[in-house]
Motif scaffolding. Structure first.
Motif, PDB file in Angstrom:
ATOM      1  N   ALA A 173       0.696  -1.092   0.122  1.00  0.00           N
ATOM      2  CA  ALA A 173       0.028  -0.055   0.089  1.00  0.00           C
ATOM      3  C   ALA A 173       0.952   1.373   0.032  1.00  0.00           C
ATOM      4  CB  ALA A 173      -0.884  -0.031   1.193  1.00  0.00           C
ATOM      5  N   LEU A 174       1.885   1.428   0.714  1.00  0.00           N
ATOM      6  CA  LEU A 174       2.896   2.333   0.502  1.00  0.00           C
ATOM      7  C   LEU A 174       3.471   2.768  -0.574  1.00  0.00           C
ATOM      8  CD1 LEU A 174       4.249   4.626   2.595  1.00  0.00           C
ATOM      9  CD2 LEU A 174       5.838   2.933   3.097  1.00  0.00           C
ATOM     10  N   ALA A 196       2.149   1.910  -3.528  1.00  0.00           N
ATOM     11  CA  ALA A 196       1.226   2.417  -4.348  1.00  0.00           C
ATOM     12  C   ALA A 196       1.142   3.804  -4.078  1.00  0.00           C
ATOM     13  CB  ALA A 196      -0.081   1.565  -4.154  1.00  0.00           C
ATOM     14  N   VAL A 197       1.037   4.140  -2.992  1.00  0.00           N
ATOM     15  CA  VAL A 197       0.892   5.492  -2.634  1.00  0.00           C
ATOM     16  C   VAL A 197       1.885   6.484  -3.107  1.00  0.00           C
ATOM     17  CG1 VAL A 197       0.562   7.334  -0.618  1.00  0.00           C
ATOM     18  CG2 VAL A 197      -0.821   5.206  -0.583  1.00  0.00           C
ATOM     19  N   VAL A 198       3.033   6.127  -2.880  1.00  0.00           N
ATOM     20  CA  VAL A 198       4.185   6.723  -3.545  1.00  0.00           C
ATOM     21  C   VAL A 198       4.378   6.754  -5.244  1.00  0.00           C
ATOM     22  CG1 VAL A 198       6.718   6.660  -3.554  1.00  0.00           C
ATOM     23  CG2 VAL A 198       5.796   6.246  -1.626  1.00  0.00           C
ATOM     24  N   VAL A 202       1.390   6.608  -6.944  1.00  0.00           N
ATOM     25  CA  VAL A 202       0.500   7.611  -7.333  1.00  0.00           C
ATOM     26  C   VAL A 202       0.831   8.931  -7.215  1.00  0.00           C
ATOM     27  CG1 VAL A 202      -1.968   8.325  -6.717  1.00  0.00           C
ATOM     28  CG2 VAL A 202      -1.483   5.900  -7.163  1.00  0.00           C
ATOM     29  N   THR A 203       1.419   9.266  -5.942  1.00  0.00           N
ATOM     30  CA  THR A 203       1.988  10.412  -5.711  1.00  0.00           C
ATOM     31  C   THR A 203       2.984  11.298  -6.935  1.00  0.00           C
ATOM     32  OG1 THR A 203       1.725  10.237  -3.506  1.00  0.00           O
ATOM     33  CG2 THR A 203       2.821  12.329  -4.103  1.00  0.00           C
ATOM     34  N   THR A 228       1.256  11.814 -10.280  1.00  0.00           N
ATOM     35  CA  THR A 228       0.522  12.903 -10.394  1.00  0.00           C
ATOM     36  C   THR A 228       1.461  14.191 -10.501  1.00  0.00           C
ATOM     37  OG1 THR A 228      -1.105  11.693  -9.093  1.00  0.00           O
ATOM     38  CG2 THR A 228      -1.188  14.075  -8.897  1.00  0.00           C
TER      39      THR A 228
END
Length: 58
Positions: free
Chosen positions: A25-26, A28-30, A32-33, A36
């Motif tokens: 999950a971490l 994936a967040v990195v 996506v950020t 973006t």
């Protein structure tokens, strides 16, 4: 019954799966950020490459 509870409290096999899930999950967040933040630049770069590959006028 107390043996079951003691064995259940010492069992850490589920903790490893949860840790791997949190790491995924971490990541994936990195991703996506980062995508973006760089999205506009990537779009400009791909459009520039696409324009340079188009044949020039008749």
């Amino acid at each position: 019954m107390s043996k079951f509870v003691t064995r259940f409290l010492k069992d850490e096999s589920g903790a490893t799966a949860i840790e791997y899930g949190l790491i995924a999950a971490l990541v994936a967040v990195v991703l996506v950020t980062a995508l973006t933040a760089l999205g506009g630049q990537l779009s400009t770069t791909f459009n520039s490459v696409a324009d340079s590959l188009k044949p020039k006028g008749p």
